[in-house]
Design a protein around this motif. Structure first.
Motif, PDB file in Angstrom:
ATOM      1  N   UNK A  50      18.660 -70.317-145.772  1.00 54.26           N
ATOM      2  CA  UNK A  50      17.613 -69.682-146.588  1.00 54.26           C
ATOM      3  C   UNK A  50      16.377 -70.534-146.814  1.00 54.26           C
ATOM      4  N   UNK A  51      16.496 -71.853-146.597  1.00 50.46           N
ATOM      5  CA  UNK A  51      15.349 -72.739-146.821  1.00 50.46           C
ATOM      6  C   UNK A  51      14.767 -73.288-145.524  1.00 50.46           C
ATOM      7  N   UNK A  52      15.325 -72.902-144.374  1.00 52.96           N
ATOM      8  CA  UNK A  52      14.867 -73.446-143.099  1.00 52.96           C
ATOM      9  C   UNK A  52      13.442 -72.990-142.801  1.00 52.96           C
ATOM     10  N   UNK A  53      12.541 -73.949-142.616  1.00 50.76           N
ATOM     11  CA  UNK A  53      11.135 -73.655-142.348  1.00 50.76           C
ATOM     12  C   UNK A  53      10.721 -73.958-140.916  1.00 50.76           C
ATOM     13  N   UNK A  54      11.400 -74.912-140.273  1.00 53.35           N
ATOM     14  CA  UNK A  54      11.007 -75.348-138.932  1.00 53.35           C
ATOM     15  C   UNK A  54      12.247 -75.489-138.055  1.00 53.35           C
ATOM     16  N   UNK A  55      12.272 -74.780-136.939  1.00 50.86           N
ATOM     17  CA  UNK A  55      13.380 -74.861-135.997  1.00 50.86           C
ATOM     18  C   UNK A  55      12.837 -75.240-134.626  1.00 50.86           C
ATOM     19  N   UNK A  56      13.397 -76.315-134.048  1.00 50.53           N
ATOM     20  CA  UNK A  56      12.963 -76.786-132.738  1.00 50.53           C
ATOM     21  C   UNK A  56      14.177 -76.856-131.816  1.00 50.53           C
ATOM     22  N   UNK A  63       9.387 -55.851-130.107  1.00 51.37           N
ATOM     23  CA  UNK A  63       9.394 -56.816-131.215  1.00 51.37           C
ATOM     24  C   UNK A  63       7.949 -57.080-131.588  1.00 51.37           C
ATOM     25  N   UNK A  64       7.674 -57.226-132.864  1.00 56.39           N
ATOM     26  CA  UNK A  64       6.321 -57.539-133.324  1.00 56.39           C
ATOM     27  C   UNK A  64       6.350 -58.842-134.116  1.00 56.39           C
ATOM     28  N   UNK A  65       5.270 -59.622-133.974  1.00 61.13           N
ATOM     29  CA  UNK A  65       5.143 -60.910-134.645  1.00 61.13           C
ATOM     30  C   UNK A  65       3.948 -60.826-135.597  1.00 61.13           C
ATOM     31  N   UNK A  66       4.178 -60.183-136.720  1.00 62.22           N
ATOM     32  CA  UNK A  66       3.084 -59.800-137.606  1.00 62.22           C
ATOM     33  C   UNK A  66       2.497 -60.955-138.404  1.00 62.22           C
ATOM     34  N   UNK A  67       3.195 -62.090-138.478  1.00 61.67           N
ATOM     35  CA  UNK A  67       2.689 -63.243-139.224  1.00 61.67           C
ATOM     36  C   UNK A  67       2.143 -64.351-138.334  1.00 61.67           C
ATOM     37  N   UNK A  68       2.265 -64.196-137.026  1.00 61.91           N
ATOM     38  CA  UNK A  68       1.949 -65.285-136.103  1.00 61.91           C
ATOM     39  C   UNK A  68       0.454 -65.610-136.109  1.00 61.91           C
ATOM     40  N   UNK A  69       0.130 -66.892-136.327  1.00 66.12           N
ATOM     41  CA  UNK A  69      -1.257 -67.360-136.348  1.00 66.12           C
ATOM     42  C   UNK A  69      -1.581 -68.260-135.159  1.00 66.12           C
ATOM     43  N   UNK A  70      -0.575 -69.042-134.692  1.00 59.02           N
ATOM     44  CA  UNK A  70      -0.803 -69.976-133.591  1.00 59.02           C
ATOM     45  C   UNK A  70       0.271 -69.774-132.528  1.00 59.02           C
ATOM     46  N   UNK A  71      -0.182 -69.630-131.264  1.00 61.34           N
ATOM     47  CA  UNK A  71       0.735 -69.400-130.159  1.00 61.34           C
ATOM     48  C   UNK A  71       0.456 -70.393-129.048  1.00 61.34           C
ATOM     49  N   UNK A  72       1.487 -71.196-128.707  1.00 62.48           N
ATOM     50  CA  UNK A  72       1.369 -72.196-127.652  1.00 62.48           C
ATOM     51  C   UNK A  72       2.393 -71.857-126.569  1.00 62.48           C
ATOM     52  N   UNK A 106      21.573 -66.883-136.511  1.00 61.58           N
ATOM     53  CA  UNK A 106      21.127 -67.208-137.854  1.00 61.58           C
ATOM     54  C   UNK A 106      21.476 -66.048-138.782  1.00 61.58           C
ATOM     55  N   UNK A 107      22.103 -66.356-139.909  1.00 65.56           N
ATOM     56  CA  UNK A 107      22.428 -65.304-140.868  1.00 65.56           C
ATOM     57  C   UNK A 107      21.239 -64.987-141.753  1.00 65.56           C
ATOM     58  N   UNK A 108      20.485 -66.026-142.128  1.00 65.58           N
ATOM     59  CA  UNK A 108      19.328 -65.815-143.001  1.00 65.58           C
ATOM     60  C   UNK A 108      18.296 -66.884-142.733  1.00 65.58           C
ATOM     61  N   UNK A 109      17.129 -66.481-142.245  1.00 61.98           N
ATOM     62  CA  UNK A 109      16.046 -67.430-141.973  1.00 61.98           C
ATOM     63  C   UNK A 109      14.737 -66.888-142.533  1.00 61.98           C
ATOM     64  N   UNK A 110      14.803 -66.388-143.739  1.00 58.69           N
ATOM     65  CA  UNK A 110      13.639 -65.745-144.345  1.00 58.69           C
ATOM     66  C   UNK A 110      12.474 -66.697-144.558  1.00 58.69           C
ATOM     67  N   UNK A 123      15.825 -63.004-130.985  1.00 59.00           N
ATOM     68  CA  UNK A 123      14.419 -62.714-131.243  1.00 59.00           C
ATOM     69  C   UNK A 123      14.116 -62.357-132.697  1.00 59.00           C
ATOM     70  N   UNK A 124      14.988 -61.614-133.341  1.00 56.35           N
ATOM     71  CA  UNK A 124      14.717 -61.173-134.713  1.00 56.35           C
ATOM     72  C   UNK A 124      14.460 -62.349-135.640  1.00 56.35           C
ATOM     73  N   UNK A 125      15.131 -63.467-135.400  1.00 58.90           N
ATOM     74  CA  UNK A 125      14.965 -64.642-136.262  1.00 58.90           C
ATOM     75  C   UNK A 125      13.563 -65.223-136.187  1.00 58.90           C
ATOM     76  N   UNK A 126      12.822 -64.945-135.091  1.00 57.18           N
ATOM     77  CA  UNK A 126      11.519 -65.586-134.880  1.00 57.18           C
ATOM     78  C   UNK A 126      10.335 -64.662-135.128  1.00 57.18           C
ATOM     79  N   UNK A 127      10.573 -63.409-135.424  1.00 53.49           N
ATOM     80  CA  UNK A 127       9.470 -62.458-135.548  1.00 53.49           C
ATOM     81  C   UNK A 127       8.581 -62.712-136.768  1.00 53.49           C
ATOM     82  N   UNK A 128       9.054 -63.497-137.730  1.00 57.08           N
ATOM     83  CA  UNK A 128       8.256 -63.748-138.926  1.00 57.08           C
ATOM     84  C   UNK A 128       7.542 -65.086-138.941  1.00 57.08           C
TER      85      UNK A 128
END
Length: 268
Positions: free
Chosen positions: A53-59, A134-143, A69-73, A101-106
């Protein structure tokens, strides 16, 4: 290396970085990793799912693996540097990429390779040729980092960006890659793009790192100059190794692009 860790004993862990490891999270771990903010796995394998629930960065760097992932809000940044597995003769990573994919859409920042884009290719879905939705509605930077072998073209880049209406910054890394569009681009994809009304209203900056002045690279430059309505700067970074500049600069076409779109600063 098999890693045996008592996760309940380190419930305050916030950063976990592992290389060349196999590890398992017990199902009876109610507290472990509940404060984890950064998880980085390089050629590592993890068993079992866990709440994050607190994961902010996944590499992740290595072969594509399904990670449930059960919860990656709280996830804001994902670096998915997938590599091809040449040891599997009939290896197709697309289904595994889509399974996660669902885990990364946000996420707000996404850095990945062409293997990620290839997962969006058209396929038979319920008896029809369609692309996964799939839509990435929060995505600001794409590399995006391109590696061979690769079937991706400008078409795949733009089709992904259509799913990301808020992207402001795009980096296309081709330092170790050269676009060689095949028959599919010439016959289908190029004509489709020319007949479609692309319009990107949020993209402000585009960088092509490893620019070698090949024809398809110039197609990408011209496309973004013409269809990214908020674009102010397009930066072309050429390889430091002079031998890679085999074609030299096509000043005529670059000047033509600059003359057509004077509002965009094209830097070389």
């Amino acid at each position: 290396m098999d890693l045996s860790v008592d996760f309940p004993a380190i419930e305050t862990l916030t950063v976990l970085k592992l290389r060349w490891c196999k590890f398992e999270i017990p199902n009876n771990t109610p507290k472990g990793l509940r404060l984890l903010r950064t998880l980085a796995l390089m050629k590592s394998k993890m068993h079992n799912a866990w709440d994050a629930p607190t994961l902010e960065c996944y590499k992740c760097e290595g072969f594509v693996r399904i990670l449930d992932f059960s919860s990656v809000d709280a996830l804001k940044e994902a670096k998915l540097h997938y590599i091809q597995n040449y040891n599997w003769r009939y290896y197709d990573s697309s289904n595994m990429v889509l399974a996660n994919m669902v885990a990364y859409t946000g996420v707000h920042v996404l850095s990945t390779t062409n293997i990620f884009l290839e997962a969006f290719k058209e396929r038979y879905i319920e008896g029809e040729m369609r692309s996964p939705i799939f839509k990435f509605l929060n995505l600001k930077e794409f590399y995006i980092l391109f590696k061979a072998p690769n079937l991706c073209t400008l078409y795949h880049i733009t089709e992904f960006l259509k799913r990301s209406p808020k992207v402001e910054k795009v980096l296309i890394d081709i330092k170790k890659f050269t676009f060689e569009p095949g028959t599919l681009w010439i016959i289908h994809q190029k004509s489709y793009m020319e007949s479609s009304n692309y319009e990107f209203n949020s993209i402000k900056e585009v960088t092509i790192d490893g620019y070698k002045n090949h024809c398809h690279e110039l197609d990408i430059v011209e496309f973004f100059c013409g269809h990214a309505k908020s674009l102010k700067k397009l930066k072309l970074i050429m390889p430091k190794n002079v031998k890679k500049r085999a074609r030299g600069l096509d000043y005529a076409r670059l000047d033509y692009i600059r003359s057509r779109f004077p509002g965009v600063k094209v830097e070389v």
